[in-house]
Design a protein around this motif. Sequence first.
Motif, PDB file in Angstrom:
ATOM      1  N   UNK A   1      -9.188 -12.257  -9.630  1.00  0.00           N
ATOM      2  CA  UNK A   1      -9.051 -12.053  -8.184  1.00  0.00           C
ATOM      3  C   UNK A   1      -7.618 -11.711  -7.789  1.00  0.00           C
ATOM      4  N   UNK A   2      -6.652 -12.332  -8.451  1.00  0.00           N
ATOM      5  CA  UNK A   2      -5.254 -12.126  -8.057  1.00  0.00           C
ATOM      6  C   UNK A   2      -4.496 -11.192  -9.001  1.00  0.00           C
ATOM      7  N   UNK A   3      -5.188 -10.583  -9.942  1.00  0.00           N
ATOM      8  CA  UNK A   3      -4.555  -9.595 -10.821  1.00  0.00           C
ATOM      9  C   UNK A   3      -4.588  -8.255 -10.098  1.00  0.00           C
TER      10      UNK A   3
ATOM     11  N   UNK B   1      -7.181  -7.646   0.236  1.00  0.00           N
ATOM     12  CA  UNK B   1      -8.005  -7.017  -0.789  1.00  0.00           C
ATOM     13  C   UNK B   1      -8.541  -8.068  -1.757  1.00  0.00           C
ATOM     14  N   UNK B   2      -7.691  -9.050  -2.089  1.00  0.00           N
ATOM     15  CA  UNK B   2      -8.122 -10.124  -2.988  1.00  0.00           C
ATOM     16  C   UNK B   2      -9.154 -11.029  -2.328  1.00  0.00           C
ATOM     17  N   UNK B   3      -8.923 -11.393  -1.068  1.00  0.00           N
ATOM     18  CA  UNK B   3      -9.851 -12.279  -0.358  1.00  0.00           C
ATOM     19  C   UNK B   3     -11.223 -11.633  -0.212  1.00  0.00           C
TER      20      UNK B   3
ATOM     21  N   UNK C   1      -4.988 -18.078  -7.275  1.00  0.00           N
ATOM     22  CA  UNK C   1      -4.435 -18.551  -5.995  1.00  0.00           C
ATOM     23  C   UNK C   1      -3.846 -17.330  -5.283  1.00  0.00           C
ATOM     24  N   UNK C   2      -4.457 -16.929  -4.183  1.00  0.00           N
ATOM     25  CA  UNK C   2      -4.120 -15.661  -3.554  1.00  0.00           C
ATOM     26  C   UNK C   2      -2.707 -15.680  -2.979  1.00  0.00           C
TER      27      UNK C   2
END
Length: 496
Positions: free
Chosen positions: A476-478, A390-392, A90-91
């Motif tokens: 993705x969110x690490x 960056x995550x998206x 979850x971003x």
Amino acid sequence: MCAAPDPTAELRRLPRADRLLGAADRAGFVARLGHEVVMAAVRAELGLRREQVLGGAPCPPPEALEAALLDRLAVEGRGTLRRVVNATGVVIHTNLGRAPLSAATARAMAAAAEGYLNLEYDLEAGGRGDRYHHAEAALCRLTGAEAAVAVNNGAAAVLVALAALSGARPSGAGRGDGPAGSAGAATPEAPGAGPPEAPGSGPPEVIVSRGQLVEIGGGFRIPDVLRRSGAALVEVGTTNRTYLGDVEEAITPRTRAVLQVHRSNFRLDGFVTEPTLAELVALGRRRDLWVVDDLGSGALLPTAPYGLAPEPTVPERVAAGADLVCFSGDKLLGGPQAGLLVGRAAAVALVKRHPLLRALRLDKVALAGLAATLGHYERGEALHELPIWRAISRPLAALQAEAAGWLAALEGAAPGARVRASESAVGGGTLPGETLPTAVLALPVADPDALAARLRRADPPVVGRIEAGELVLDPRTVLPGEGPQVVAALRWALGG
């Protein structure tokens, strides 16, 4: 058959408090935490052991109690507010602090916190300055607005907007495009705006579509905010269909504004109709009413290029003519917590003069962070400098490679673990139902909740999610550099 331990004898075996205090002192906890904090922990540990002994348990040896106390103090020494690794995918995770900040933003905030700065001091004039100008120029350049002001969160932005604009009609506040077409000081009524209020006739009114009376996380409800602003809510239309005529028919001499609320955390599909912002703006100009757009997340970049539904951007809403557009700083903007108001100069001027603004204003640290975040957009580097973007925008191949790297680093410590396809969410009340394809490390253990709990007790804690009966960790969110911490926490949790 062994006899139960004698509670009285076991209680006498409990060590004295000064012995435990000495152990904590030798470990450095008295110097780090203070005598009172350590003594409170000593009393708590001894109290726990007394309860256990009175319940029939034997008294542990003194060395075990000293070790337990040091463990307790180590936890207290870390504090209650801790850095965690977000492996949920979850971003914009509200419970995990929403948008993580860029390195430049963090440095700017640290610099503002460490010393004095010209927060409200004009260095050229050598006298009092304006705290709001530090971010205003950049907000105007990025959004196309005439003026801007920042408060401490998105709810505060809506609250102060409605409170400020309810006290004057647009033509009397200097907008100059109401039916009178004149500018000047704010007045309760403007020529051509309808008959003046009768004494005691009620508070100013704000019109909202029933389909936009939203509640977001934490119990923030649009009707409640309206009441706190001093304005009366006037609901129009139905849940799924509201027409421009519904809004116009509800206008009375007490109407001051029309509020448009972006449904940022749910969707209405099917038999749905509502006026566009441009239509509401045209009506507001014709009937001398303010139009306030509560946009919620407040994107400055388009979301469609990354496989997401189009999220309305702040520049688009400003261009549509809203007097004020309200949005958050710590969602799609990617900055510190803030509530931003951009739009017409006359509307922003009323907000700046309202007494609520002082109670809701940003502090120096958040202002410094907001200015640094906006700088990323102005330099065209938001996609690779702001963690949420960056995550998206992160490619699926990179996510697959990182998850595979975690699996290889576990070296068989997690039998049955595998990398598989899944979906990430944007979160933060943004783009409901929209997901991004991702690759996760899936751990098909017998008790995924227990493993998730152990990971949350790691140092640093790692937070994942349960999906299809498996604990999954989404890269993705690490954040960059946190991958080894995920692997270390997994090896510790699985080994336990």
